[in-house]
Design an enzyme around this catalytic site. Structure first.
Site, PDB file in Angstrom:
ATOM      1  CG  HIS A  37      -1.917  -1.031   1.321  1.00 27.44           C
ATOM      2  ND1 HIS A  37      -1.927  -1.979   2.307  1.00 27.44           N
ATOM      3  CD2 HIS A  37      -2.988  -1.296   0.528  1.00 27.44           C
ATOM      4  CE1 HIS A  37      -2.955  -2.795   2.130  1.00 27.44           C
ATOM      5  NE2 HIS A  37      -3.607  -2.405   1.050  1.00 27.44           N
ATOM      6  CD  GLN A 146      -0.994  -5.226 -11.716  1.00 22.31           C
ATOM      7  OE1 GLN A 146      -1.276  -4.079 -12.019  1.00 22.31           O
ATOM      8  NE2 GLN A 146      -1.734  -6.246 -12.065  1.00 22.31           N
ATOM      9  CE  LYS A 147      -1.191  -8.321  -1.829  1.00 27.12           C
ATOM     10  NZ  LYS A 147      -2.661  -8.365  -1.883  1.00 27.12           N
TER      11      LYS A 147
END
Ligand code: PAF
Length: 221
Positions: A37, A146-147
């Site tokens: 984050h 993006q994970k």
């Protein structure tokens, strides 16, 4: 740093920013902030005049067997991290849904397979709350982890199909540390700044149940 808990106050704030043409970056989260984050927030800080972090544990993306009540909520720590990272505003509502909420955003292709198969209804909850957050915060850009590649696919498809005035930015993988490379995707938006066809083409990169064939969300599909 402002902390806002009501939707009305958030709307007032975002309306003022839109009127004055501010570039607003949104990092939507469910809290329990971690390095992923913070990478998104730092990126937003560099690219935007205003940075908004939303902290909302969205009940509609949890299944009946998933323990919503046990989801970590380290609010003080989250706020301290946001303050340290130079966030301008944290929007942390108690609730985003009216008791008789009955409208849902359901993407029916990218959401199939993988998490979509094991967590029925999950992406419907995600797409719905993300659209609500876009409408409340009215960001110029939004940054997603993006994970969660399938989540990024679903949001990207929703934006294209519903003509949400959001456009994906190309990412620059070399500009971020390797460890964080898998946790960033950026979308940009502004009222009147409709997504171009080419920027949203082929947004669902992997077949349902299949593996991503290239890094998710890195630029136009
Ligand atoms: O990725 C998350 O943390 C959540 O799915 C999101 C995008 C904040 C929506 O609740």
């Amino acid at each position: 740093m402002k902390v806002i808990r009501s939707m009305a106050a958030m709307r007032r704030e975002s309306a003022a920013w839109v009127r004055s043409g501010e570039v607003v970056g949104l990092v939507p989260t469910m809290g329990a902030l971690h390095e992923g984050h913070l990478t998104l927030i730092r990126r937003a800080r560099k690219e935007c005049r205003r940075v908004v972090v939303t902290i909302y544990v969205n009940p509609t993306q949890f299944g009946p067997k998933e323990d919503l009540a046990r989801y970590p909520r380290p609010r003080r720590q989250d706020l301290a991290l946001c303050r340290e990272a130079g966030v301008d505003l944290v929007f942390a509502p108690e609730n985003l849904y009216l008791p008789d909420h009955s409208t849902w955003v359901e993407e029916t292709e990218c959401s199939q397979g993988r998490d979509g198969a094991s967590r029925p209804g999950h992406f419907r909850g995600v797409a719905t709350v993300v659209l609500k957050l876009f409408n409340l915060v009215r960001p110029t850009r939004a940054y997603f982890g993006q994970k969660d590649a399938q989540q990024v696919d679903v949001i990207r498809r929703m934006v294209r199909d519903l003509d949400v005035p959001v456009r994906w930015s190309p990412c620059r993988p070399s500009a971020i540390p390797t460890a964080s490379r898998s946790v960033r995707a950026t979308v940009t938006s502004r009222p009147g700044n409709a997504p171009s066809r080419s920027s949203l083409r082929g947004c669902c990169r992997s077949p349902p149940g299949g593996k991503s064939i290239r890094p998710a969300g890195c630029g136009p599909g």
